[in-house]
Write a protein that holds these residues in place. Structure first.
Motif, short mmCIF file in Angstrom:
data_model
loop_
_atom_site.label_atom_id
_atom_site.label_comp_id
_atom_site.label_asym_id
_atom_site.label_seq_id
_atom_site.Cartn_x
_atom_site.Cartn_y
_atom_site.Cartn_z
N LYS A 197 0.83 -1.20 0.00
CA LYS A 197 0.00 0.00 0.00
C LYS A 197 0.87 1.25 0.00
CE LYS A 197 -3.79 2.28 2.47
NZ LYS A 197 -4.72 2.20 3.62
N LYS A 198 1.96 1.24 0.75
CA LYS A 198 2.84 2.40 0.80
C LYS A 198 3.60 2.57 -0.51
CE LYS A 198 2.18 4.20 4.85
NZ LYS A 198 1.69 5.62 4.98
N VAL A 199 3.94 1.46 -1.16
CA VAL A 199 4.57 1.54 -2.48
C VAL A 199 3.64 2.25 -3.45
CG1 VAL A 199 5.38 0.21 -4.48
CG2 VAL A 199 6.02 -0.50 -2.17
N SER A 200 2.39 1.84 -3.47
CA SER A 200 1.40 2.45 -4.37
C SER A 200 1.17 3.91 -4.04
CB SER A 200 0.09 1.67 -4.31
OG SER A 200 0.26 0.35 -4.78
N GLU A 201 1.18 4.26 -2.75
CA GLU A 201 1.01 5.65 -2.36
C GLU A 201 2.14 6.52 -2.91
OE1 GLU A 201 0.89 8.53 1.61
OE2 GLU A 201 0.87 6.34 1.83
N GLN A 202 3.38 6.04 -2.78
CA GLN A 202 4.53 6.78 -3.28
C GLN A 202 4.42 7.02 -4.79
OE1 GLN A 202 7.52 8.12 -2.03
NE2 GLN A 202 6.47 8.03 -0.06
N ILE A 203 3.94 6.04 -5.51
CA ILE A 203 3.82 6.16 -6.96
C ILE A 203 2.66 7.06 -7.35
CG2 ILE A 203 3.29 4.86 -9.06
CD1 ILE A 203 4.87 2.51 -7.78
N VAL A 204 1.52 6.90 -6.70
CA VAL A 204 0.32 7.68 -7.05
C VAL A 204 0.52 9.17 -6.72
CG1 VAL A 204 -2.08 8.13 -6.41
CG2 VAL A 204 -1.33 5.80 -6.94
N ARG A 205 1.15 9.47 -5.61
CA ARG A 205 1.31 10.88 -5.23
C ARG A 205 2.13 11.65 -6.28
NH1 ARG A 205 3.09 11.79 0.85
NH2 ARG A 205 2.46 13.91 0.30
N ILE A 206 3.19 11.04 -6.79
CA ILE A 206 3.95 11.75 -7.83
C ILE A 206 3.19 11.74 -9.14
CG2 ILE A 206 5.34 9.81 -8.67
CD1 ILE A 206 6.55 13.41 -8.02
N GLU A 207 2.39 10.71 -9.37
CA GLU A 207 1.59 10.67 -10.60
C GLU A 207 0.57 11.81 -10.61
OE1 GLU A 207 1.45 9.08 -14.29
OE2 GLU A 207 2.85 8.65 -12.66
N ARG A 208 -0.01 12.09 -9.47
CA ARG A 208 -0.97 13.20 -9.38
C ARG A 208 -0.27 14.53 -9.60
NH1 ARG A 208 -4.60 11.34 -4.08
NH2 ARG A 208 -5.86 9.76 -5.16
N LEU A 209 0.95 14.67 -9.08
CA LEU A 209 1.70 15.91 -9.31
C LEU A 209 2.01 16.07 -10.79
CD1 LEU A 209 3.30 18.38 -8.36
CD2 LEU A 209 5.26 16.87 -7.99
N ILE A 210 2.44 15.01 -11.42
CA ILE A 210 2.77 15.07 -12.85
C ILE A 210 1.56 15.54 -13.66
CG2 ILE A 210 3.23 13.59 -14.85
CD1 ILE A 210 5.24 12.09 -13.07
N LYS A 211 0.39 15.04 -13.30
CA LYS A 211 -0.84 15.46 -13.99
C LYS A 211 -1.10 16.95 -13.78
CE LYS A 211 -5.79 14.47 -14.34
NZ LYS A 211 -6.91 13.61 -13.84
N LYS A 212 -0.94 17.43 -12.53
CA LYS A 212 -1.18 18.85 -12.24
C LYS A 212 -0.21 19.74 -13.00
CE LYS A 212 -2.98 18.10 -7.56
NZ LYS A 212 -2.70 18.27 -6.10
N LEU A 213 0.99 19.23 -13.25
CA LEU A 213 2.00 20.03 -13.93
C LEU A 213 1.84 20.02 -15.45
CD1 LEU A 213 5.17 19.18 -11.81
CD2 LEU A 213 3.61 21.12 -11.59
N ASP B 180 -5.91 5.27 -3.02
CA ASP B 180 -6.83 6.39 -2.84
C ASP B 180 -7.63 6.69 -4.11
OD1 ASP B 180 -8.05 8.46 -1.39
OD2 ASP B 180 -6.59 9.94 -2.11
N GLY B 181 -8.02 5.62 -4.81
CA GLY B 181 -8.87 5.78 -5.99
C GLY B 181 -8.16 6.08 -7.28
N THR B 182 -6.85 6.18 -7.26
CA THR B 182 -6.07 6.46 -8.48
C THR B 182 -5.26 5.23 -8.86
OG1 THR B 182 -5.89 8.81 -7.94
CG2 THR B 182 -4.32 7.92 -9.54
N ARG B 183 -5.36 4.81 -10.11
CA ARG B 183 -4.65 3.64 -10.59
C ARG B 183 -3.42 4.06 -11.42
NH1 ARG B 183 -6.22 -1.13 -9.90
NH2 ARG B 183 -4.85 -1.85 -11.56
N TYR B 184 -2.47 3.15 -11.53
CA TYR B 184 -1.33 3.32 -12.42
C TYR B 184 -1.01 1.97 -13.06
CZ TYR B 184 1.23 1.34 -8.44
OH TYR B 184 1.65 0.54 -7.40
N ASP B 185 -0.48 2.02 -14.25
CA ASP B 185 -0.13 0.80 -14.98
C ASP B 185 0.95 1.18 -15.99
OD1 ASP B 185 0.03 -1.67 -16.11
OD2 ASP B 185 -1.97 -1.65 -17.02
N PHE B 186 2.21 0.89 -15.65
CA PHE B 186 3.33 1.34 -16.46
C PHE B 186 3.69 0.32 -17.54
CE2 PHE B 186 4.43 3.24 -12.18
CZ PHE B 186 3.97 4.50 -12.51
#
Length: 375
Positions: free
Chosen positions: A239-255, A283-289
């Motif tokens: 869960k913490k791994v996914s949090e670390q990835i999602v938080r930067i993914e959300r920032l990338i989107k905002k930028l 937290d409701g956000t998915r990623y798939d690299f």
């Protein structure tokens, strides 16, 4: 990635990653893996369609137009593939850079002059940069007879990119050097991948962050995921791994950058649950690299190879042939590929076809109806 105390030891012939991370500063080099013997077979991935025109004198049809920033393509034939010695099952150097400093403070650092000289050599030898995203997805658009190379920069350090008062790249930064080399070598495409953390390029002001990311994306560079706080993912629960990835993914989107299709593992350290690095949710956000990249030690298999592991893609540390880098860094491997041209990826210039020597025919698996040319 930031420089760890020990980068991963990569066992090439089995693609087993044995990673030990003990953070003791920036002065240590990565461990020494055994060399990769060579390509193990290929499986094709769909690329974008080129628009063919009339046949050229070499037997390959040339398109009337091509996407902006991409080289003109061809429709490859067996004769043409033989002429250019195409081998799209070959090895690809994915180069790993960290800080670009006027004075090196750690073994992983490179000076602007060292970066410039390495890029000049790549351009002179016929390498053409592509992004990590293009490589991982198999969308390799390199002119016939040329070789793809992937330039990657970890941590979004201020030495990688910044804008001056006129909105141009700051002199001495990685992007300024790339643009400079490309201006002298028209066939050397100015592009690279920058994997960022929560303060991209050392910028804390959101407007400055947006301006930097917008410039990079608008000029054909890739900005992608290197986790929020750069932790050792192996020490975290899923869960913490996914949090670390999602938080930067959300920032990338905002930028204003597109969703990441690639990520680089901090310290090259794989989570205990390997799949968590490539896909998941928080937290409701998915990623798939499309690709997860290691810390580096040897060239990567072609993305069309049967044994290409999108969850653990090899890279090569940029460095000379000293100490532990006598065999495992960029100078050694680029010289090795020059001495073993049959092992290197050579493009046929046609994104719709995979061209390989006949001896590799039995290792090919076609997908999505794409054609394999064996000569």
């Amino acid at each position: 990635m930031r420089a760890p105390g020990a980068l991963p030891r990569l066992i090439g012939v089995t693609n087993v990653v044995v990673i030990t991370v003990a953070v003791v500063g920036l002065s240590l080099l990565p461990g020494e893996p055994p060399p990769q013997a060579g390509p193990k077979g290929v499986a094709k991935v769909q690329g974008s369609t080129a628009q063919p025109g009339s046949p050229g004198p070499s037997g390959a049809a040339e398109p009337a137009t091509s996407p902006v920033g991409q080289p003109p393509g061809v429709v490859a034939t067996p004769d043409f593939a033989r002429q250019v010695r195409a081998n799209e099952a070959g090895l690809v150097p994915v180069l790993m850079y960290h800080r670009i400093l006027a004075e090196r403070h750690a073994s992983l650092d490179r000076t602007p002059d060292q970066l410039r000289k390495e890029l000049e050599k790549l351009a002179e030898r016929g390498y053409v940069p592509i992004t990590a995203r293009e490589f991982a997805t198999g969308d390799i658009r390199v002119p016939a007879g040329k070789y793809p190379v992937v330039l990657t920069f970890d941590d979004g350090h201020p030495s990688h990119f910044g804008l001056d008062a006129n909105g141009a790249p700051l002199p001495g930064t990685a992007v300024a050097v790339i643009q400079e080399v490309a201006s002298r070598h028209p066939g050397f495409r100015p592009t690279a991948t920058f994997w960022i953390n929560r303060e991209p390029f050392g910028l804390r002001d959101r407007a400055a962050q947006e301006a930097a990311v917008r410039w990079l994306v608008d000029h054909g560079y890739e900005v992608a995921n290197h986790t929020w706080a750069h932790p050792n993912l192996r020490t975290l629960k899923r869960k913490k791994v996914s949090e670390q990835i999602v938080r930067i993914e959300r920032l990338i989107k905002k930028l204003g950058a597109p969703p990441s299709q690639t990520m680089a593992l901090p310290y090259g350290s794989m989570p205990r649950n390997k799949g968590a690095a490539r896909s998941g949710s928080w937290d409701g956000t998915r990623y798939d690299f499309a690709g997860v990249f290691l810390a580096g030690a040897e060239p990567s298999l072609s993305p069309y190879a049967k044994k290409f592991d999108r969850g653990a893609i090899q890279r090569i540390q940029s460095n000379g042939k000293k100490g532990e880098c006598r065999k495992w860094c960029s100078q050694y491997w680029l010289e090795w590929l020059d001495k073993h041209p049959g092992e290197r990826y050579v493009s046929d210039g046609d994104p719709e076809r995979i061209s390989i020597p006949e001896k590799l025919r039995g290792n090919i698996v076609t997908k999505r109806g794409l054609q394999v040319i064996a000569y």
